[in-house]
Enzyme design. Structure first.
Site, PDB file in Angstrom:
ATOM      1  N   SER A   8      -4.310   7.943  -0.275  1.00 43.91           N
ATOM      2  CA  SER A   8      -3.766   8.041  -1.784  1.00 43.91           C
ATOM      3  C   SER A   8      -2.178   8.181  -1.401  1.00 43.91           C
ATOM      4  CB  SER A   8      -4.337   8.644  -2.450  1.00 43.91           C
ATOM      5  OG  SER A   8      -4.062   9.108  -3.165  1.00 43.91           O
ATOM      6  N   HIS A  33      -4.673   2.925  -1.737  1.00 45.59           N
ATOM      7  CA  HIS A  33      -4.960   3.472  -2.912  1.00 45.59           C
ATOM      8  C   HIS A  33      -3.453   4.076  -3.606  1.00 45.59           C
ATOM      9  CE1 HIS A  33      -7.831   5.114  -6.255  1.00 45.59           C
ATOM     10  NE2 HIS A  33      -7.003   6.304  -5.790  1.00 45.59           N
ATOM     11  N   ASP A  35      -2.606   5.198  -7.637  1.00 48.02           N
ATOM     12  CA  ASP A  35      -2.623   6.462  -8.724  1.00 48.02           C
ATOM     13  C   ASP A  35      -1.175   5.772  -9.321  1.00 48.02           C
ATOM     14  OD1 ASP A  35      -5.134   6.942  -7.410  1.00 48.02           O
ATOM     15  OD2 ASP A  35      -4.827   8.195  -6.343  1.00 48.02           O
ATOM     16  N   MET A  37      -0.776   6.930 -13.158  1.00 49.07           N
ATOM     17  CA  MET A  37      -1.067   8.053 -14.118  1.00 49.07           C
ATOM     18  C   MET A  37      -0.352   8.241 -15.867  1.00 49.07           C
ATOM     19  SD  MET A  37      -1.699  11.292 -12.778  1.00 49.07           S
ATOM     20  CE  MET A  37      -2.657  11.455  -9.986  1.00 49.07           C
ATOM     21  N   HIS A  66      -5.542   2.244  -8.795  1.00 50.64           N
ATOM     22  CA  HIS A  66      -6.623   3.039  -9.998  1.00 50.64           C
ATOM     23  C   HIS A  66      -5.412   4.021 -11.210  1.00 50.64           C
ATOM     24  CE1 HIS A  66      -8.387   7.254  -9.904  1.00 50.64           C
ATOM     25  NE2 HIS A  66      -8.651   6.465 -10.998  1.00 50.64           N
ATOM     26  N   MET A  68      -5.001   5.491 -13.609  1.00 56.51           N
ATOM     27  CA  MET A  68      -5.759   6.247 -15.216  1.00 56.51           C
ATOM     28  C   MET A  68      -4.891   7.083 -16.090  1.00 56.51           C
ATOM     29  SD  MET A  68      -5.939   9.100 -12.005  1.00 56.51           S
ATOM     30  CE  MET A  68      -4.924   8.339 -10.936  1.00 56.51           C
ATOM     31  N   MET A 137     -14.842   9.481  -9.544  1.00 57.72           N
ATOM     32  CA  MET A 137     -14.254  10.624  -9.557  1.00 57.72           C
ATOM     33  C   MET A 137     -15.157  11.406  -8.733  1.00 57.72           C
ATOM     34  SD  MET A 137     -11.248   8.763  -9.537  1.00 57.72           S
ATOM     35  CE  MET A 137     -10.506  10.861  -9.630  1.00 57.72           C
ATOM     36  N   ASP A 175     -13.558   9.012  -5.177  1.00 60.01           N
ATOM     37  CA  ASP A 175     -11.733   9.532  -4.855  1.00 60.01           C
ATOM     38  C   ASP A 175     -12.212  11.016  -5.235  1.00 60.01           C
ATOM     39  OD1 ASP A 175      -9.249   9.975  -5.348  1.00 60.01           O
ATOM     40  OD2 ASP A 175      -9.899   8.047  -7.005  1.00 60.01           O
TER      41      ASP A 175
HETATM   42  C1  DX5 Z   1      -6.786  12.129  -8.152  1.00 63.84           C
HETATM   43  C2  DX5 Z   1      -6.496  10.757  -7.204  1.00 63.84           C
HETATM   44  C3  DX5 Z   1      -6.680  10.738  -6.010  1.00 63.84           C
HETATM   45  C4  DX5 Z   1      -6.057  11.292  -5.192  1.00 63.84           C
HETATM   46  C5  DX5 Z   1      -7.123  12.414  -4.307  1.00 63.84           C
HETATM   47  O1  DX5 Z   1      -7.030  11.552  -9.918  1.00 63.84           O
HETATM   48  O2  DX5 Z   1      -7.302   9.770  -8.467  1.00 63.84           O
HETATM   49  O3  DX5 Z   1      -6.914   9.038  -5.672  1.00 63.84           O
HETATM   50  O4  DX5 Z   1      -4.696  11.145  -5.099  1.00 63.84           O
HETATM   51  O5  DX5 Z   1      -6.496  13.361  -3.469  1.00 63.84           O
HETATM   52  P1  DX5 Z   1      -7.083  14.504  -2.442  1.00 63.84           P
HETATM   53  O6  DX5 Z   1      -7.738  13.064  -1.607  1.00 63.84           O
HETATM   54  O7  DX5 Z   1      -6.689  15.361  -2.458  1.00 63.84           O
HETATM   55  O8  DX5 Z   1      -8.175  14.901  -3.680  1.00 63.84           O
HETATM   56 ZN    ZN Z   2      -6.823   7.729  -7.683  1.00 64.22          ZN
END
Ligand code: DX5
Ligand code: ZN
Length: 276
Positions: A8, A33, A35, A37, A66, A68, A137, A175
């Site tokens: 990620s 990956h 993310d 947000m 992903h 969010m 999650m 994740d």
């Molecule tokens: C959290 C993200 C994850 C995050 C995971 O909201 O969706 O993808 O980057 O990070 P680690 O592996 O450090 O928990």
């Molecule tokens: Zn994620």
């Protein structure tokens, strides 16, 4: 199947993003990956499409995106323009999930549904045959580097059972808080793909570390296969093995685990994995 690792980039060094993406390109990671947000669905903002345009251009690995965010369907064209392989939307953000999944598929991407830690697997019953993947999650979304929520392992097991019962072909991805030890247990429970932020980018040499993770997690996969074979041959050993596994999971100290390796019911290298 070898477990898939998806680093990620939320945990990458944003000052040297190109360097970190190039590192993932050189590694044995299968996906990247990403993310996204919005500060509304989750209490944080990561990066937007102007930045991701460059990430997409540099990455040689398929993008596992992903979202969010609220109303993720609004951004299907933007995610498509990145050339994304998978588009993950949250169950909790989509009142018309079935429609959104169809729209993602029509746009030429693989549709995936993501569930938060408090969302039960049972709610996926009527969508499981329509998705390419379910993302569980194992932390509350919004931040990297959080502590793994234990209950997630049981959720993976439950989801694997739902997939088998319904004849779905969906992959299971997890994740949050994934490392050597939690990853091994998740794969043993039935996970196909694991997202790893801190575990990869916090490592001294991520390129060297990535195959090590996959190698250790794969042992969990072999145990699943081994168990199935043995259950046919000797139901008593199968039962004992199940009890033994539950015991290991409850143990916290290395010494406690050590005492049980002698039983010979479990591969000692797996016990080692649990300890690392
Ligand atoms: C959290 C993200 C994850 C995050 C995971 O909201 O969706 O993808 O980057 O990070 P680690 O592996 O450090 O928990
Ligand atoms: Zn994620």
């Amino acid at each position: 199947m070898k477990p898939i690792i998806a680093p990620s980039i939320l945990s990458a060094d944003f000052g040297y993003l190109a360097k970190d993406i190039e590192m993932v390109n050189r590694s044995e990671a299968e996906w990247v990956h990403i993310d996204i947000m919005d500060g509304v669905f989750v209490p944080n903002i990561s990066f937007g499409f102007p930045v991701l345009k460059y990430v997409a251009k540099l990455s040689k690995k398929p993008l596992d995106v992903h979202l969010m965010i609220v109303n993720p369907e609004k951004f299907i064209p933007e995610v498509k323009a990145l050339g994304a392989h998978t588009m993950n939307v949250h169950y909790e953000a989509c009142p018309h999930l079935h429609r959104v999944i169809q729209q993602i598929r029509e746009a030429g991407m693989q549709p995936a549904v993501t569930i938060n830690p408090a969302t039960p697997v049972a709610l996926l019953q009527d969508i499981i045959r329509d998705v390419y993947m379910v993302l569980i999650m194992s932390v509350n979304p919004g931040f990297g580097g959080q502590k793994f929520i234990e209950h997630s392992v049981e959720k993976v097991r439950e989801l694997r059972a739902l997939i088998e019962r319904t004849g779905s072909k969906a992959l299971i991805e997890v994740d949050g808080g994934v490392n050597m030890e939690t990853g091994a247990r998740l794969v043993e429970a039935g996970a196909d793909a694991l997202v790893a932020g801190n575990a990869v980018f916090g490592a001294q040499d991520p390129v060297e570390m990535i195959p090590k993770y996959v190698h250790e997690w794969e042992k969990g996969y072999k145990i699943v296969i081994g168990r199935k074979t043995e259950s046919k041959e000797n139901p008593f050993v199968y039962f004992l093995r199940g009890c033994y596994y539950k015991l290991i999971k409850k143990m916290s100290s290395c010494e406690q685990i050590e005492q049980f390796t002698g039983f010979g019911l479990y591969d000692s290298s797996f016990v080692q994995t649990m300890r690392d």
